[in-house]
Design a protein around this motif. Structure first.
Motif, PDB file in Angstrom:
ATOM      1  N   ALA A 112      47.361  65.881   4.893  1.00  0.00           N
ATOM      2  CA  ALA A 112      48.359  65.441   3.793  1.00  0.00           C
ATOM      3  C   ALA A 112      47.887  63.694   3.751  1.00  0.00           C
ATOM      4  O   ALA A 112      47.658  63.195   2.777  1.00  0.00           O
ATOM      5  N   LEU A 113      47.741  63.158   5.166  1.00  0.00           N
ATOM      6  CA  LEU A 113      47.523  61.769   4.973  1.00  0.00           C
ATOM      7  C   LEU A 113      46.213  61.464   4.412  1.00  0.00           C
ATOM      8  O   LEU A 113      45.934  60.625   3.703  1.00  0.00           O
ATOM      9  N   LEU A 114      45.206  62.323   4.753  1.00  0.00           N
ATOM     10  CA  LEU A 114      43.563  61.958   4.146  1.00  0.00           C
ATOM     11  C   LEU A 114      43.763  62.346   2.736  1.00  0.00           C
ATOM     12  O   LEU A 114      43.100  61.672   1.970  1.00  0.00           O
ATOM     13  N   MET A 115      44.450  63.362   2.254  1.00  0.00           N
ATOM     14  CA  MET A 115      44.484  63.468   0.720  1.00  0.00           C
ATOM     15  C   MET A 115      45.096  62.406   0.018  1.00  0.00           C
ATOM     16  O   MET A 115      44.866  61.932  -0.830  1.00  0.00           O
ATOM     17  N   ALA A 116      46.209  61.779   0.778  1.00  0.00           N
ATOM     18  CA  ALA A 116      46.867  60.555  -0.089  1.00  0.00           C
ATOM     19  C   ALA A 116      46.031  59.361   0.030  1.00  0.00           C
ATOM     20  O   ALA A 116      46.180  58.495  -0.877  1.00  0.00           O
ATOM     21  N   GLU A 117      45.123  59.460   0.827  1.00  0.00           N
ATOM     22  CA  GLU A 117      44.277  57.848   0.938  1.00  0.00           C
ATOM     23  C   GLU A 117      42.927  58.244  -0.153  1.00  0.00           C
ATOM     24  O   GLU A 117      42.306  57.192  -0.334  1.00  0.00           O
ATOM     25  N   CYS A 118      42.733  59.564  -0.528  1.00  0.00           N
ATOM     26  CA  CYS A 118      41.687  59.591  -1.396  1.00  0.00           C
ATOM     27  C   CYS A 118      42.281  59.068  -3.006  1.00  0.00           C
ATOM     28  O   CYS A 118      43.221  59.336  -3.249  1.00  0.00           O
TER      29      CYS A 118
ATOM     30  N   TYR B  35      39.345  67.851   4.036  1.00  0.00           N
ATOM     31  CA  TYR B  35      38.758  68.745   4.884  1.00  0.00           C
ATOM     32  C   TYR B  35      37.395  68.233   5.304  1.00  0.00           C
ATOM     33  O   TYR B  35      36.961  68.888   6.488  1.00  0.00           O
ATOM     34  N   SER B  36      36.505  67.444   4.601  1.00  0.00           N
ATOM     35  CA  SER B  36      35.466  67.176   5.081  1.00  0.00           C
ATOM     36  C   SER B  36      35.323  65.904   5.837  1.00  0.00           C
ATOM     37  O   SER B  36      34.346  65.186   6.245  1.00  0.00           O
TER      38      SER B  36
ATOM     39  N   ALA C  24      42.274  64.947  -8.980  1.00  0.00           N
ATOM     40  CA  ALA C  24      42.308  66.315  -8.848  1.00  0.00           C
ATOM     41  C   ALA C  24      42.531  66.640  -7.423  1.00  0.00           C
ATOM     42  O   ALA C  24      42.062  66.039  -6.505  1.00  0.00           O
ATOM     43  N   ALA C  25      43.522  67.589  -7.433  1.00  0.00           N
ATOM     44  CA  ALA C  25      43.987  67.958  -6.180  1.00  0.00           C
ATOM     45  C   ALA C  25      42.771  68.565  -5.295  1.00  0.00           C
ATOM     46  O   ALA C  25      42.839  68.351  -4.028  1.00  0.00           O
ATOM     47  N   ASN C  26      42.082  69.333  -5.853  1.00  0.00           N
ATOM     48  CA  ASN C  26      41.043  70.050  -5.266  1.00  0.00           C
ATOM     49  C   ASN C  26      40.015  69.004  -4.746  1.00  0.00           C
ATOM     50  O   ASN C  26      39.292  69.173  -3.499  1.00  0.00           O
ATOM     51  N   ALA C  27      39.723  67.963  -5.306  1.00  0.00           N
ATOM     52  CA  ALA C  27      38.792  66.871  -4.991  1.00  0.00           C
ATOM     53  C   ALA C  27      39.428  66.185  -3.710  1.00  0.00           C
ATOM     54  O   ALA C  27      38.722  65.844  -2.845  1.00  0.00           O
ATOM     55  N   ARG C  28      40.869  65.873  -3.678  1.00  0.00           N
ATOM     56  CA  ARG C  28      41.448  65.361  -2.562  1.00  0.00           C
ATOM     57  C   ARG C  28      41.438  66.035  -1.420  1.00  0.00           C
ATOM     58  O   ARG C  28      41.122  65.755  -0.407  1.00  0.00           O
TER      59      ARG C  28
END
Length: 109
Positions: free
Chosen positions: A39-45, A58-59, A49-53
């Motif tokens: 969640a933290l990494l997705m928020a910093e992206c 994940y990577s 698009a959710a799939n891109a975040r």
């Protein structure tokens, strides 16, 4: 086969109980933290698009490092767990031998 001392086996189990508990606590913590880290990494992206975040999270090297830590935690926990299982089996073997010895003693009397 060497003689089994049930007291030594129980001592081994007791002395490793804290290590096993800590290993399990570490594994559970990392499993739960993995969700927070994603969640933290997705928020910093910066992608919308959710799939891109999600792909970013994940990577990410920090996420991969967390997974490596989780792998190590599981390995430690499983090793300790199987040592505990082996110790329990040794006591069962000892019990069976003792029961057989008692039965044999009754037959020879």
């Amino acid at each position: 086969m060497s003689e089994i001392d049930p007291n030594r086996v129980v001592d081994f189990m007791v002395s490793n109980a804290v290590k096993f508990a800590q290993a399990k606590a570490n594994r559970v913590y990392l499993e739960e933290f993995r969700k927070s880290k994603k969640a933290l990494l997705m928020a910093e992206c910066t992608e919308k698009a959710a799939n891109a975040r999600e792909q970013y999270a994940y990577s990410h090297p920090e996420y991969i490092q967390l997974l490596e830590g989780l792998r190590e935690a599981v390995q430690v926990e499983e090793e300790l767990r199987w040592r505990q299982v082996a110790a329990q089996l040794r006591v069962e073997v000892w019990r069976s031998r003792e029961a057989s010895n008692r039965a044999q003693d009754r037959v020879t009397r």
